[in-house]
Design a protein around this motif. Sequence first.
Motif, mmCIF file in Angstrom:
data_model
loop_
_atom_site.group_PDB
_atom_site.id
_atom_site.type_symbol
_atom_site.label_atom_id
_atom_site.label_comp_id
_atom_site.label_asym_id
_atom_site.label_seq_id
_atom_site.Cartn_x
_atom_site.Cartn_y
_atom_site.Cartn_z
ATOM 1 N N ASN A 160 0.816 -1.221 0.000
ATOM 2 C CA ASN A 160 0.000 0.000 0.000
ATOM 3 C C ASN A 160 0.851 1.273 0.000
ATOM 4 O O ASN A 160 0.333 2.369 0.187
ATOM 5 C CB ASN A 160 -0.964 0.006 1.191
ATOM 6 C CG ASN A 160 -2.057 -1.035 1.033
ATOM 7 O OD1 ASN A 160 -2.369 -1.435 -0.095
ATOM 8 N ND2 ASN A 160 -2.636 -1.475 2.130
ATOM 9 N N ASP A 176 -4.748 3.060 -0.607
ATOM 10 C CA ASP A 176 -5.624 2.092 0.050
ATOM 11 C C ASP A 176 -6.105 2.549 1.427
ATOM 12 O O ASP A 176 -5.635 2.061 2.465
ATOM 13 C CB ASP A 176 -4.922 0.722 0.147
ATOM 14 C CG ASP A 176 -5.914 -0.375 0.480
ATOM 15 O OD1 ASP A 176 -7.101 -0.055 0.683
ATOM 16 O OD2 ASP A 176 -5.492 -1.552 0.541
ATOM 17 N N ASP A 311 -0.254 -10.215 -1.659
ATOM 18 C CA ASP A 311 -1.229 -9.654 -2.604
ATOM 19 C C ASP A 311 -0.896 -10.088 -4.023
ATOM 20 O O ASP A 311 -0.952 -9.322 -4.953
ATOM 21 C CB ASP A 311 -1.204 -8.117 -2.547
ATOM 22 C CG ASP A 311 -2.077 -7.596 -1.426
ATOM 23 O OD1 ASP A 311 -2.835 -8.395 -0.875
ATOM 24 O OD2 ASP A 311 -1.987 -6.395 -1.129
HETATM 25 MG MG MG Z 1 -4.176 -2.714 -0.636
#
Ligand code: MG
Length: 369
Positions: A160, A176, A311
């Motif tokens: 992020n 984010d 992620d």
């Molecule tokens: Mg994120």
Amino acid sequence: MPDCTMMNKNGMVSKIQTRIRTDHFKSNYDLVGKELGRGKFAVVKKCVEKVTGKEHAAKFLRKRRKGEDCRMDIINEIAVLESAKANPFVVSLHEVYETATEIILVLECAAGGEIFNQCVADSDDAFTEKDVIRLARQILAGVAWLHHKNVVHLDLKPQNILLTSSHPLGDIRIVDFGLSRRTDNVKEVREILGTPEYVAPEILNYEPLSTATDMWSIGVLTYVMLTGESPFLGDNKQETFLNVSQVNVDYSQEVFQGVSSLAIDFIKSLLVKNPRHRATAEDCLKHPWLNNSHSHTHTGHAHPRLLPSMDEPETSQSESDPESESPAPSPELVIVASYTLCPGQGEMKAGRGGAFPFEEPLIQQEVIC
Ligand code: MG
Ligand code: ADP
């Protein structure tokens, strides 16, 4: 910054200034290239505004998640982005579109990608300590600004934190704000979700959350940027949580090879179990590691070991099918609970959390300050 009357008791802001467009996003933008990334609930794709020819990042967010209407969570994300407009280290919001199933945030494109990529890169591409000092200062300036405005991010991690460019190394943009909350005039926060490796001990103990919760994550972030290793990552979630709650951190020479002792001292001021004893963003900005230009800073990088990606982007899906825009929830969604939010690190009351139960993924509990 919206005032408290526009905020519910969970710290979510429900009023926004941005006009939500209902005309077709694709009439005004062309999607280009492959997707920029994806996370818990969003797919992010590069797009070009037809009129201006300018590149942006379009974040496609599904309004329904697991059968629940999450429109207000997205409105809160927009409100936080709006309130951070003057913050140079927060990604800027250009426009918002809404369809029957999605809200699309048109954001400034941070073309350098996630700092995560460089945290886990081979030595040649990895950050030097000097790079980390510059980037950490920017992250802290951005976060100090948010905290000053009573906003906590609650999901600071290398995925992020983006870069405006990677070669040459640009500036950071915090993205984010899906979990962000206002901390003023708030009694509790429900359904906080976190990433095991980055969650602070108070999250595991259902203790009050505060700006200090972000500071823990910045400690983890700095550790990862300097060493390429995730300090609390265990072989499974239970082990990771145990490492976090015991603050089991390896500061050995082996891990911090070629990194200055001031950097280690900086991390140690953040990875402190008691949130009241953790350094604030303002304290950090004054730390000698970030201020001593001829400190014993090393320009090389310790050889990083690869971290597993939390992620991991999946392969790109059809752009014409709105159903395909949103990814399946990633395994990082592990904590669902109720938390008390406290106004600031200085004003925190003691929490009343119990011991961490080594049973998850879904925990429902209420804690009142
Ligand atoms: Mg994120
Ligand atoms: P989620 O809430 O689903 O985690 P994020 O806002 O973190 O969504 O976006 C997912 C990923 O998309 C990010 O980790 C990043 O790789 C990429 N991304 C997000 N915003 C931008 C942006 N403004 N510019 C470039 N890439 C972005």
